[in-house]
Design an enzyme around this catalytic site. Sequence first.
Site, mmCIF file in Angstrom:
data_model
loop_
_atom_site.group_PDB
_atom_site.id
_atom_site.type_symbol
_atom_site.label_atom_id
_atom_site.label_comp_id
_atom_site.label_asym_id
_atom_site.label_seq_id
_atom_site.Cartn_x
_atom_site.Cartn_y
_atom_site.Cartn_z
ATOM 1 N N LYS A 1 -0.451 4.735 4.676
ATOM 2 C CA LYS A 1 -1.300 3.781 5.396
ATOM 3 C C LYS A 1 -0.675 3.476 6.751
ATOM 4 O O LYS A 1 0.511 3.147 6.840
ATOM 5 C CB LYS A 1 -1.481 2.492 4.591
ATOM 6 N N HIS B 1 0.840 -1.196 0.000
ATOM 7 C CA HIS B 1 0.000 0.000 0.000
ATOM 8 C C HIS B 1 0.880 1.253 0.000
ATOM 9 O O HIS B 1 2.090 1.183 0.184
ATOM 10 C CB HIS B 1 -0.922 0.029 1.226
#
Length: 269
Positions: free
Chosen positions: A160, A156
């Site tokens: 995040k 990600h």
Amino acid sequence: MVIRTGIAGVAGRMGGNLVRACLADPAVELTAAIARPGSPVVGRDAGELAGLSAIGLPVVGNLSEVSDKVDVLIDFTLPEVTLAHLESCRSAGIRLVIGTTGFSAEQRQLIAAAAEGMGIVFAPNMSVGVNLALKLLDIAARVVGEHADIEIVEAHHRHKIDAPSGTALRMGEVVAKALGRNLQDCAIYGREGITGIRDAKTIGFSTIRAGDIVGEHTVMFADEGERIEITHKASSRMTFAKGAVRAAVWLMSQGEGLFDMQDVLGLKG
């Protein structure tokens, strides 16, 4: 009946996509846009905040200001914020779609308990593709999982804050359940140093945080002579937003209970 829909977390990474998804779906009417109290976006038009023209809907800083205008709330915030909204929704008779990730086991239990008196869709990933992948993982685990080494790799964007991702953990849960295991007992989160020979009953997790990656997940079933990899890659957050709106529409036809996207998509059974 048009479903009056609110968005919690309208200023977050999913906010603009959720606004656009609601405006594009004739089954819903966007009636509330909520940010954290004191946010600089409070008072701004939700359409303009999403990069669109004005829609005449100002962002508010508290669900209580608009609870009488909402049938279902789509929540992409933080665990503690979602839990506060959970109580407000239960009191006001509002159904809840939860896309927030990073909950502890105790917090998940609170959500499950609340669902005894209200309708909740709780899913770490609202993507149709990811939920189809979960179905495929269940099948793969039952067929080859007992003899394969199982590894889950997820990637990600750099912003995040939770790891592994909620989707990766859900994938691990699906695989572990299919094999009759408890994920908490067999999960290995990263490896370093001299780790010894791999325990065949473990499920490994590896996490990448880099750049602007929307979300990528691969589950590997590796055996001698061959391996199977089931991969999902998201190229736009709009896929999650569309799934969340789909869940909201579906939830309005359900009674009390805790549901996930497998229920929404009819993939269970």
